[in-house]
Design a protein around this motif. Structure first.
Motif, PDB file in Angstrom:
ATOM      1  N   GLN A  30     -43.069  42.411 -14.824  1.00 48.01           N
ATOM      2  CA  GLN A  30     -43.518  42.795 -13.491  1.00 48.01           C
ATOM      3  C   GLN A  30     -44.603  43.853 -13.618  1.00 48.01           C
ATOM      4  OE1 GLN A  30     -39.792  43.965 -11.630  1.00 48.01           O
ATOM      5  NE2 GLN A  30     -39.584  41.944 -10.697  1.00 48.01           N
ATOM      6  N   LEU A  31     -45.621  43.737 -12.775  1.00 49.23           N
ATOM      7  CA  LEU A  31     -46.749  44.658 -12.799  1.00 49.23           C
ATOM      8  C   LEU A  31     -46.862  45.345 -11.452  1.00 49.23           C
ATOM      9  CD1 LEU A  31     -49.393  42.312 -14.478  1.00 49.23           C
ATOM     10  CD2 LEU A  31     -47.847  43.916 -15.601  1.00 49.23           C
ATOM     11  N   GLN A  32     -47.084  46.635 -11.488  1.00 52.34           N
ATOM     12  CA  GLN A  32     -47.207  47.422 -10.269  1.00 52.34           C
ATOM     13  C   GLN A  32     -48.517  48.196 -10.331  1.00 52.34           C
ATOM     14  OE1 GLN A  32     -44.946  47.521  -7.611  1.00 52.34           O
ATOM     15  NE2 GLN A  32     -46.527  48.696  -6.561  1.00 52.34           N
ATOM     16  N   ALA A  33     -49.452  47.826  -9.449  1.00 52.83           N
ATOM     17  CA  ALA A  33     -50.760  48.471  -9.422  1.00 52.83           C
ATOM     18  C   ALA A  33     -50.808  49.533  -8.332  1.00 52.83           C
ATOM     19  CB  ALA A  33     -51.846  47.434  -9.189  1.00 52.83           C
ATOM     20  N   SER A  34     -51.625  50.543  -8.577  1.00 53.81           N
ATOM     21  CA  SER A  34     -51.801  51.611  -7.594  1.00 53.81           C
ATOM     22  C   SER A  34     -53.144  52.277  -7.814  1.00 53.81           C
ATOM     23  CB  SER A  34     -50.673  52.636  -7.723  1.00 53.81           C
ATOM     24  OG  SER A  34     -50.712  53.257  -8.995  1.00 53.81           O
ATOM     25  N   GLY A  35     -53.546  53.094  -6.830  1.00 48.69           N
ATOM     26  CA  GLY A  35     -54.718  53.935  -7.027  1.00 48.69           C
ATOM     27  C   GLY A  35     -55.947  53.559  -6.229  1.00 48.69           C
ATOM     28  N   GLY A  36     -55.888  52.504  -5.445  1.00 48.07           N
ATOM     29  CA  GLY A  36     -57.060  52.148  -4.669  1.00 48.07           C
ATOM     30  C   GLY A  36     -57.312  53.125  -3.542  1.00 48.07           C
ATOM     31  N   TYR A  88     -54.086  34.159 -17.459  1.00 48.25           N
ATOM     32  CA  TYR A  88     -53.126  35.243 -17.436  1.00 48.25           C
ATOM     33  C   TYR A  88     -51.777  34.768 -16.906  1.00 48.25           C
ATOM     34  CZ  TYR A  88     -56.449  38.659 -18.981  1.00 48.25           C
ATOM     35  OH  TYR A  88     -57.337  39.359 -19.754  1.00 48.25           O
ATOM     36  N   ASP A  89     -50.720  35.348 -17.490  1.00 41.21           N
ATOM     37  CA  ASP A  89     -49.357  34.894 -17.219  1.00 41.21           C
ATOM     38  C   ASP A  89     -48.696  35.623 -16.053  1.00 41.21           C
ATOM     39  OD1 ASP A  89     -49.456  35.062 -20.656  1.00 41.21           O
ATOM     40  OD2 ASP A  89     -49.165  33.130 -19.642  1.00 41.21           O
ATOM     41  N   TYR A  90     -49.077  36.868 -15.846  1.00 40.06           N
ATOM     42  CA  TYR A  90     -48.417  37.684 -14.823  1.00 40.06           C
ATOM     43  C   TYR A  90     -49.471  38.441 -14.030  1.00 40.06           C
ATOM     44  CZ  TYR A  90     -44.606  36.858 -18.123  1.00 40.06           C
ATOM     45  OH  TYR A  90     -43.699  36.264 -18.967  1.00 40.06           O
ATOM     46  N   TRP A  91     -49.157  38.646 -12.768  1.00 39.01           N
ATOM     47  CA  TRP A  91     -50.088  39.333 -11.883  1.00 39.01           C
ATOM     48  C   TRP A  91     -49.350  40.390 -11.067  1.00 39.01           C
ATOM     49  CZ3 TRP A  91     -55.338  38.640 -11.621  1.00 39.01           C
ATOM     50  CH2 TRP A  91     -55.843  37.569 -12.363  1.00 39.01           C
ATOM     51  N   GLY A  92     -50.033  41.504 -10.855  1.00 39.14           N
ATOM     52  CA  GLY A  92     -49.524  42.512  -9.948  1.00 39.14           C
ATOM     53  C   GLY A  92     -50.087  42.282  -8.549  1.00 39.14           C
ATOM     54  N   GLN A  93     -49.588  43.054  -7.610  1.00 37.80           N
ATOM     55  CA  GLN A  93     -50.155  42.962  -6.271  1.00 37.80           C
ATOM     56  C   GLN A  93     -51.528  43.629  -6.283  1.00 37.80           C
ATOM     57  OE1 GLN A  93     -48.621  45.550  -7.232  1.00 37.80           O
ATOM     58  NE2 GLN A  93     -49.200  47.304  -5.995  1.00 37.80           N
ATOM     59  N   GLY A  94     -52.365  43.313  -5.387  1.00 36.77           N
ATOM     60  CA  GLY A  94     -53.702  43.886  -5.363  1.00 36.77           C
ATOM     61  C   GLY A  94     -53.723  45.275  -4.762  1.00 36.77           C
ATOM     62  N   ASN A 124     -49.298  54.077 -23.905  1.00 41.88           N
ATOM     63  CA  ASN A 124     -48.228  53.280 -24.505  1.00 41.88           C
ATOM     64  C   ASN A 124     -46.838  53.766 -24.100  1.00 41.88           C
ATOM     65  OD1 ASN A 124     -50.186  51.788 -25.710  1.00 41.88           O
ATOM     66  ND2 ASN A 124     -49.954  52.706 -27.728  1.00 41.88           N
ATOM     67  N   ALA A 125     -46.692  55.064 -24.016  1.00 40.51           N
ATOM     68  CA  ALA A 125     -45.374  55.612 -23.706  1.00 40.51           C
ATOM     69  C   ALA A 125     -44.898  55.202 -22.322  1.00 40.51           C
ATOM     70  CB  ALA A 125     -45.407  57.130 -23.815  1.00 40.51           C
ATOM     71  N   LYS A 126     -45.853  54.958 -21.428  1.00 44.21           N
ATOM     72  CA  LYS A 126     -45.497  54.641 -20.048  1.00 44.21           C
ATOM     73  C   LYS A 126     -45.768  53.185 -19.694  1.00 44.21           C
ATOM     74  CE  LYS A 126     -46.374  59.335 -18.397  1.00 44.21           C
ATOM     75  NZ  LYS A 126     -47.133  60.191 -17.443  1.00 44.21           N
ATOM     76  N   ASN A 127     -46.144  52.364 -20.703  1.00 42.98           N
ATOM     77  CA  ASN A 127     -46.472  50.959 -20.442  1.00 42.98           C
ATOM     78  C   ASN A 127     -47.462  50.824 -19.288  1.00 42.98           C
ATOM     79  OD1 ASN A 127     -44.958  49.849 -22.475  1.00 42.98           O
ATOM     80  ND2 ASN A 127     -43.468  48.838 -21.144  1.00 42.98           N
ATOM     81  N   THR A 128     -48.448  51.694 -19.304  1.00 42.98           N
ATOM     82  CA  THR A 128     -49.385  51.760 -18.187  1.00 42.98           C
ATOM     83  C   THR A 128     -50.804  51.545 -18.679  1.00 42.98           C
ATOM     84  OG1 THR A 128     -47.948  53.280 -16.975  1.00 42.98           O
ATOM     85  CG2 THR A 128     -50.262  53.210 -16.328  1.00 42.98           C
ATOM     86  N   VAL A 129     -51.553  50.811 -17.897  1.00 48.43           N
ATOM     87  CA  VAL A 129     -52.978  50.632 -18.137  1.00 48.43           C
ATOM     88  C   VAL A 129     -53.740  51.286 -16.988  1.00 48.43           C
ATOM     89  CG1 VAL A 129     -54.866  48.983 -18.282  1.00 48.43           C
ATOM     90  CG2 VAL A 129     -52.735  48.517 -19.451  1.00 48.43           C
ATOM     91  N   SER A 178     -43.518  46.284 -16.666  1.00 50.38           N
ATOM     92  CA  SER A 178     -42.078  46.483 -16.889  1.00 50.38           C
ATOM     93  C   SER A 178     -41.713  46.311 -18.358  1.00 50.38           C
ATOM     94  CB  SER A 178     -41.268  45.505 -16.031  1.00 50.38           C
ATOM     95  OG  SER A 178     -41.616  44.166 -16.356  1.00 50.38           O
ATOM     96  N   SER A 179     -42.508  45.547 -19.093  1.00 48.08           N
ATOM     97  CA  SER A 179     -42.275  45.366 -20.521  1.00 48.08           C
ATOM     98  C   SER A 179     -43.517  44.772 -21.167  1.00 48.08           C
ATOM     99  CB  SER A 179     -41.073  44.454 -20.774  1.00 48.08           C
ATOM    100  OG  SER A 179     -41.341  43.151 -20.285  1.00 48.08           O
ATOM    101  N   ARG A 180     -43.573  44.867 -22.480  1.00 45.21           N
ATOM    102  CA  ARG A 180     -44.627  44.208 -23.260  1.00 45.21           C
ATOM    103  C   ARG A 180     -43.926  43.245 -24.211  1.00 45.21           C
ATOM    104  NH1 ARG A 180     -47.574  48.605 -26.243  1.00 45.21           N
ATOM    105  NH2 ARG A 180     -46.046  50.108 -25.480  1.00 45.21           N
ATOM    106  N   THR A 181     -44.194  41.983 -24.026  1.00 48.01           N
ATOM    107  CA  THR A 181     -43.349  40.973 -24.653  1.00 48.01           C
ATOM    108  C   THR A 181     -43.809  40.518 -26.029  1.00 48.01           C
ATOM    109  OG1 THR A 181     -44.588  39.229 -23.544  1.00 48.01           O
ATOM    110  CG2 THR A 181     -42.675  40.107 -22.384  1.00 48.01           C
ATOM    111  N   SER A 182     -44.986  40.942 -26.479  1.00 48.41           N
ATOM    112  CA  SER A 182     -45.455  40.458 -27.770  1.00 48.41           C
ATOM    113  C   SER A 182     -46.465  41.427 -28.356  1.00 48.41           C
ATOM    114  CB  SER A 182     -46.100  39.069 -27.627  1.00 48.41           C
ATOM    115  OG  SER A 182     -47.352  39.189 -26.983  1.00 48.41           O
ATOM    116  N   SER A 183     -46.760  41.232 -29.659  1.00 48.91           N
ATOM    117  CA  SER A 183     -47.750  42.090 -30.311  1.00 48.91           C
ATOM    118  C   SER A 183     -49.166  41.751 -29.872  1.00 48.91           C
ATOM    119  CB  SER A 183     -47.631  41.939 -31.833  1.00 48.91           C
ATOM    120  OG  SER A 183     -47.889  40.591 -32.214  1.00 48.91           O
TER     121      SER A 183
END
Length: 122
Positions: free
Chosen positions: A2-8, A109-115, A73-78, A24-29
């Motif tokens: 699950q992806l949660q976007a913010s900041g607009g 892309y496999d997963y999308w957050g809300q805009g 990386n610590a927060k799984n955040t981009v 919510s997670s990173r599933t692969s290298s």
């Protein structure tokens, strides 16, 4: 994932905004995350992407030198730091995740957050 976007928001041309997207997670290298945007009446277009394990970054020509994508990386955040914003940057921005590496193509892309809406006034 699950992806949660913010900041607009609404800013004047020349100003900055920072978008964030928590995964919510990173599933692969080879996990990669990207930002796309869609303006009214236009197709969704690639903005930037990062390969999480290698840290390699990729940008659309229209934002190169103004936008920076980074990972926490610590927060799984981009994050997408957007500087010197222009009215043509106005769009709904989406974060997306791909299991098998970076792509500039939205359909890959496999997963999308809300805009999140970014509006730049002149």
């Amino acid at each position: 994932v699950q992806l949660q976007a913010s900041g607009g928001g609404l800013v004047q041309a020349g100003n900055s905004l920072r978008l964030s997207c928590v995964a919510s997670s990173r599933t692969s290298s080879t996990f990669a995350m990207g930002w796309f945007r869609q303006a009214p009446g236009k197709e969704r277009e690639f903005v930037a992407a990062v390969n999480w394990s290698h840290g390699n970054t990729y940008y659309a020509d229209s934002v190169k030198g103004r936008f920076t994508i980074s990972t926490d990386n610590a927060k799984n955040t981009v994050h997408l730091q957007m500087n010197n914003l222009k009215p043509e940057d106005t769009a709904v921005y989406y974060c997306a995740a791909r299991i098998n590496g970076v792509s500039r193509i939205a359909d890959m892309y496999d997963y999308w957050g809300q805009g999140t809406q970014v509006t730049v006034s002149s």
